[in-house]
Each structure stands twice: as structure tokens, then as C-alpha cells.
Write an enzyme that holds these catalytic residues in place. Structure first.
Site, PDB file in Angstrom:
ATOM      1  N   ALA A 226       0.773  -1.240   0.000  1.00 20.46           N
ATOM      2  CA  ALA A 226       0.000   0.000   0.000  1.00 20.46           C
ATOM      3  C   ALA A 226       0.805   1.291   0.000  1.00 20.46           C
ATOM      4  CB  ALA A 226      -0.917   0.007   1.215  1.00 20.46           C
ATOM      5  N   PRO A 228       3.350   4.422  -0.675  1.00 22.11           N
ATOM      6  CA  PRO A 228       2.978   5.478   0.274  1.00 22.11           C
ATOM      7  C   PRO A 228       1.477   5.818   0.310  1.00 22.11           C
ATOM      8  CG  PRO A 228       3.859   6.453  -1.719  1.00 22.11           C
ATOM      9  CD  PRO A 228       3.958   4.964  -1.910  1.00 22.11           C
ATOM     10  N   GLY A 230      -0.934   6.211  -2.396  1.00 26.75           N
ATOM     11  CA  GLY A 230      -1.652   6.903  -3.470  1.00 26.75           C
ATOM     12  C   GLY A 230      -2.987   6.217  -3.750  1.00 26.75           C
ATOM     13  N   LYS A 231      -2.933   4.923  -3.932  1.00 30.04           N
ATOM     14  CA  LYS A 231      -4.173   4.193  -4.255  1.00 30.04           C
ATOM     15  C   LYS A 231      -5.031   4.003  -3.010  1.00 30.04           C
ATOM     16  CE  LYS A 231      -2.077   2.044  -8.257  1.00 30.04           C
ATOM     17  NZ  LYS A 231      -0.654   2.336  -7.966  1.00 30.04           N
ATOM     18  N   ARG A 254       7.892   3.350   5.031  1.00 30.37           N
ATOM     19  CA  ARG A 254       6.971   3.736   3.949  1.00 30.37           C
ATOM     20  C   ARG A 254       5.535   3.777   4.460  1.00 30.37           C
ATOM     21  NH1 ARG A 254       8.761   3.564  -1.488  1.00 30.37           N
ATOM     22  NH2 ARG A 254       6.743   2.779  -2.168  1.00 30.37           N
ATOM     23  N   TYR A 322       8.415 -13.182  -7.560  1.00 26.98           N
ATOM     24  CA  TYR A 322       7.998 -12.563  -6.288  1.00 26.98           C
ATOM     25  C   TYR A 322       6.519 -12.142  -6.361  1.00 26.98           C
ATOM     26  CZ  TYR A 322       8.670  -9.530  -2.163  1.00 26.98           C
ATOM     27  OH  TYR A 322       8.607  -8.937  -0.925  1.00 26.98           O
ATOM     28  N   CYS A 345       3.499  -0.837 -12.844  1.00 25.31           N
ATOM     29  CA  CYS A 345       3.934   0.263 -13.704  1.00 25.31           C
ATOM     30  C   CYS A 345       5.118  -0.220 -14.548  1.00 25.31           C
ATOM     31  CB  CYS A 345       4.297   1.492 -12.878  1.00 25.31           C
ATOM     32  SG  CYS A 345       5.569   1.164 -11.649  1.00 25.31           S
TER      33      CYS A 345
HETATM   34  N1  SAH Z   1       0.344   1.056  -4.041  1.00 26.51           N
HETATM   35  C1  SAH Z   1       1.297   2.088  -3.692  1.00 26.51           C
HETATM   36  C2  SAH Z   1       2.663   1.861  -4.339  1.00 26.51           C
HETATM   37  C3  SAH Z   1       3.248   0.509  -3.987  1.00 26.51           C
HETATM   38  S1  SAH Z   1       4.962   0.338  -4.408  1.00 26.51           S
HETATM   39  C4  SAH Z   1       0.695   3.444  -4.076  1.00 26.51           C
HETATM   40  O1  SAH Z   1      -0.219   3.510  -4.901  1.00 26.51           O
HETATM   41  O2  SAH Z   1       1.127   4.472  -3.530  1.00 26.51           O
HETATM   42  C5  SAH Z   1       5.225  -1.263  -3.783  1.00 26.51           C
HETATM   43  C6  SAH Z   1       5.252  -1.396  -2.261  1.00 26.51           C
HETATM   44  O3  SAH Z   1       5.306  -2.785  -1.962  1.00 26.51           O
HETATM   45  C7  SAH Z   1       6.453  -0.770  -1.564  1.00 26.51           C
HETATM   46  O4  SAH Z   1       5.996   0.174  -0.628  1.00 26.51           O
HETATM   47  C8  SAH Z   1       7.112  -1.948  -0.838  1.00 26.51           C
HETATM   48  O5  SAH Z   1       7.594  -1.603   0.452  1.00 26.51           O
HETATM   49  C9  SAH Z   1       5.987  -2.942  -0.727  1.00 26.51           C
HETATM   50  N2  SAH Z   1       6.352  -4.369  -0.616  1.00 26.51           N
HETATM   51  C10 SAH Z   1       7.324  -5.043  -1.262  1.00 26.51           C
HETATM   52  N3  SAH Z   1       7.300  -6.352  -0.938  1.00 26.51           N
HETATM   53  C11 SAH Z   1       6.274  -6.513  -0.034  1.00 26.51           C
HETATM   54  C12 SAH Z   1       5.744  -7.612   0.669  1.00 26.51           C
HETATM   55  N4  SAH Z   1       6.241  -8.834   0.539  1.00 26.51           N
HETATM   56  N5  SAH Z   1       4.704  -7.394   1.488  1.00 26.51           N
HETATM   57  C13 SAH Z   1       4.187  -6.153   1.647  1.00 26.51           C
HETATM   58  N6  SAH Z   1       4.645  -5.065   0.999  1.00 26.51           N
HETATM   59  C14 SAH Z   1       5.669  -5.242   0.153  1.00 26.51           C
END
Ligand code: SAH
Length: 411
Positions: A226, A228, A230-231, A254, A322, A345
Site C-alpha cells: 500500500a 505510500p 496513493g491508491k 513507507r 515474487y 507500472c
Molecule cells: N500502491 C502504492 C505503491 C506501492 S509500491 C501506491 O499507490 O502508492 C510497492 C510497495 O510494496 C512498496 O511500498 C514496498 O515496500 C511494498 N512491498 C514489497 N514487498 C512486499 C511484501 N512482501 N509485502 C508487503 N509489501 C511489500
């Protein structure tokens, strides 16, 4: 300060050398990216797609936070400060302002080399701060300089506010005031509208993702990656703070940013949880949510503008694996009949269509038609991919970042 390089300048020198090894331009061959993409999209399409990433989209999108204000108010305020503003014809809460350029950048004898991240924001008009400087030879205060990326691409011209050696030693503060940049985007985050929580800068496809999730008041919604936010904050806005949103992220820092965004934007229906979402059902339980948003980490190949791409073809494979782990968990978390929206993205077929094909084969999922088709179905371009109901945004076709959205239902 002596003339011997301090550890900090050594670090910067190392950074500079590393960046130079990635000097290959975006449509380079030796990181394997071009062939990883062209085997799916064809050479011509891939070339145009990658070339467009070196420039920003032509419009900068802003989401109006209707929890705090109205679209009319924001448009008036933005016009009052001299910006040209358009309403989006697709989303009532979205407005856009043009990004101007490209402008011609003069090549001065004195150059300030900045890191990739700094170059990409200076290209849009930001000033240079000292920590972003990796080389600044023979620069004196007041000199006119050209700001260049590590691969030598000029991104702006400006005036040095301190000497080159100070730029390299200081840990904070302005180094070069940008006078003219390759492109000019408004500094949205510096506006009162932003700090007051009336607006949030977000790309059009990112906004469309939350719209496609179609959140409703009363629903339990899990946002698995989730921060920072935005969604997350957009989903809250669409339900007028009347859903229960569980915002999960692996990164505590974050997630703190997400909490700060929620406060500023007046979002009150979000519970945060620091957790690795690959194992989320162990703490939340299975068949729990009405809707799940999975916006996983991706290779971000669609993000623009870029001065060069440092990711390699092998990163695509590891990242896709992943993402499949997260997808498997998303299916556990959602109720039968519930919705999963998957978005990235990035441009690779492995992280997008192939992951969805994997999910459809291995799990009880079906693709659902998306209400807002502003991009195009994957199958329009990828003739061998039989996915009619996915949505792709191509940077060279849609004037957006590269993006992918799939909507699935658990049967
Ligand atoms: N959805 C967000 C952007 C997400 S970017 C928006 O719209 O603002 C991807 C995020 O996934 C990052 O913050 C990262 O810390 C998180 N992330 C990566 N691997 C993860 C995991 N295994 N479990 C939970 N979060 C994870």
C-alpha cells in the site's frame, strides 16, 4: 577540509563510475532488456516504446481529494497561480496540466554531474541539492553550469550557488538553481493545495486502478502493497471514508508515510499493518476481504522520464516470481465472489500477462471486464496472448507511464 577525498566523495565517485557502466541508452542491448521486450512486442514497437521513456508524458495528472474540496475549487486555484488546467474526460476527480518542452539546453564549459534520480527530477525543472551531485570540477559560486546525467545527457542549465567542492561535501542544501530545464513541470508538492491535502499527484493509470477496483461503502478492502498510499487514499475517497481498508506494507518507514498522507488527506477509514504480504493470511485469515488490491513491487520499466534504465532482463524474471507469491496470497485473502485488482507500472510481459495467465491456470480465478478501458487490451498488441480483459497503457501510444491492470474474480 584537506584535498584528500573524504569517504563521501569516494562514494560519489563510485556511484559515478557505476552509472557510467549503465551508459547504454534505454534501447540498449547489453542489459538484455531490449530483447526481453522485443521478443513479445517486436523490434519497431519496442524501440518506440523505450524511446518515449526518455521524455515525460505530455500532461501532469493531479487527483482532487474530494474528501476535502471540490474539483472546481482546485481548478480555480491552479488557474489563479497561472497554470493551464484541464479536466480529465475519463475521471471526474482528475485534472491535468501540461508539461512543456523539450527546450534547448546550452552546453556550458562547466558541468555538474548529478545522479540518475536527481537528473530525472531536474529534467522537469527541479533545483539540484548537494546530495545529488556526483561530480563538480572547477565550479565556483555564481558560475553558469550545465547539469548533466551520469550518461552525459544534459538535463538543465543553472547557476552554481556554492563551489563544486562544497557541493560534494555538503549533506544537504541547494547546490544549483535551475534556470532552464529540458522540460518544465509544475512543482505540485510545493503548493499550498498539496500541503493542505486538497490534491495528490498521481498518474492517470494509477487513478484508474482504484476506479477499476470499484470500492463501495461497507466493504472490507485489503491493499497488500500500500505505501505510500496513493491508491489507498483514493480508494478511501471513492467510498467517502465508509469502507474498511487494511493497508499493508513490508516497510515500516513507507507505511509511516502512508499514515502521514492519510492525515493530510483526511482519510479516516484505513488501518495500517506492517507485514510481509506473502504471508498475510496467517494474521488476517482466509476468505476475509471483499476486494484486494495487489500493486506489487515491479521493475518499474514504465516509469518516465528516465535518463537511462539500470534494470536488467534477469530482474524481470526474479520480480515476476515474487509477484506470483503475492498473487497466490491475494487469492487466499479474498472471499469467493470477491475481486482482486492487480496492477504494475512496468512493461514486461512476464510481470503482467504471464503472471495473470499463471494465476488463471493455477487458481480459482476469472478475468473480469474492466469498466474503464482507456488503455487497450493486451491482446491488441500481443497477438499470442489471449487476454481480452486486461488493460495496458503504452507510453508511446497513450501519453502516460507504461502500466498494466487486470481485474479478477475468485470463483
Ligand atoms: N500502491 C502504492 C505503491 C506501492 S509500491 C501506491 O499507490 O502508492 C510497492 C510497495 O510494496 C512498496 O511500498 C514496498 O515496500 C511494498 N512491498 C514489497 N514487498 C512486499 C511484501 N512482501 N509485502 C508487503 N509489501 C511489500
Amino acid at each position: 577540509m584537506g584535498s584528500n577525498p573524504t569517504p563521501r566523495t569516494e562514494v560519489r565517485e563510485k556511484q559515478f563510475k557505476e552509472s557510467m557502466t549503465h551508459m547504454n541508452s534505454l534501447h540498449c542491448t547489453d542489459n538484455g532488456l531490449f530483447s526481453a521486450l522485443s521478443r513479445w512486442f517486436g523490434e519497431r514497437f519496442t524501440k518506440y516504446m523505450l524511446e518515449s521513456l526518455s521524455y515525460p508524458s505530455s500532461r501532469y495528472y493531479i487527483r482532487v481529494n474530494t474528501l476535502k474540496t471540490t474539483v472546481d475549487y482546485v481548478i480555480d486555484e491552479l488557474r489563479r497561480i497561472g497554470l493551464e488546467v484541464f479536466r480529465s474526460s475519463f475521471l471526474p476527480e482528475a485534472v491535468a496540466t501540461p508539461i512543456r518542452g523539450p527546450f534547448k539546453i546550452s552546453i556550458h564549459a562547466k558541468k555538474v554531474v548529478v545522479d540518475k534520480f536527481t537528473a530525472e527530477s531536474v529534467m522537469l525543472g527541479a533545483d539540484v541539492y548537494s546530495p545529488g551531485v556526483i561530480r563538480a570540477k572547477n565550479i565556483g559560486e555564481g558560475d553558469l553550469v550545465t547539469v548533466v546525467a551520469p550518461n552525459g545527457r544534459p538535463v538543465a542549465e543553472g547557476v552554481a550557488l556554492i563551489s563544486g567542492s562544497e557541493m560534494l561535501h555538503r549533506k544537504e542544501g541547494l547546490a544549483v538553481k535551475t534556470l532552464k530545464s529540458l522540460f518544465k513541470a509544475p512543482k505540485i508538492r510545493a503548493l499550498k493545495l498539496f500541503t493542505e491535502g486538497a490534491i495528490y499527484d498521481q498518474s492517470l493509470p494509477a487513478m484508474i486502478t482504484s476506479r477499476i477496483l470499484d470500492p463501495k461503502p461497507g466493504e472490507v478492502i485489503i491493499d497488500m502493497c500500500a505505501a505510500p498510499g496513493g491508491k489507498t487514499t483514493h480508494i478511501a475517497q471513492l467510498t467517502e471514508n465508509r469502507a474498511t481498508i487494511i493497508a499493508v506494507d513490508r516497510s515500516k518507514n513507507r507505511l509511516a508515510k502512508l499514515e502521514e498522507n492519510c492525515r493530510r488527506l483526511n482519510v479516516t477509514c484505513v488501518k495500517t499493518l506492517v507485514h510481509d504480504s506473502r504471508y498475510l493470511s496467517e494474521v488476517i485469515g482466509e476468505n476475509y476481504a471483499d476486494k484486494v488490491l495487489l500493486d506489487p513491487p515491479c521493475t518499474a520499466l514504465g516509469v518516465r522520464p528516465k535518463v537511462f534504465e539500470k534494470r536488467k532482463a534477469k530482474d524481470i524474471v526474479a520480480t515476476a516470481e515474487y509477484q506470483r507469491q503475492l498473487l497466490r496470497e491475494a487469492v487466499k485473502l479474498v472471499k469467493r465472489g470477491g475481486i482482486i485488482v492487480y496492477s504494475t507500472c512496468t512493461l514486461s510481459v512476464e510481470e503482467n500477462e504471464l503472471n495473470i495467465i499463471y494465476a488463471l491456470r493455477k487458481m480459482r480465478l476469472k478475468l473480469v471486464k474492466q469498466e474503464r478501458m482507456i488503455g487497450m487490451p493486451s491482446s491488441t498488441v500481443l497477438k499470442n496472448i489471449p487476454l481480452g480483459y486486461t488493460q495496458r497503457f503504452f507510453p508511446h501510444i497513450h501519453e502516460t507511464p507504461g502500466y498494466f491492470i487486470a481485474k479478477l474474480v475468485k470463483t
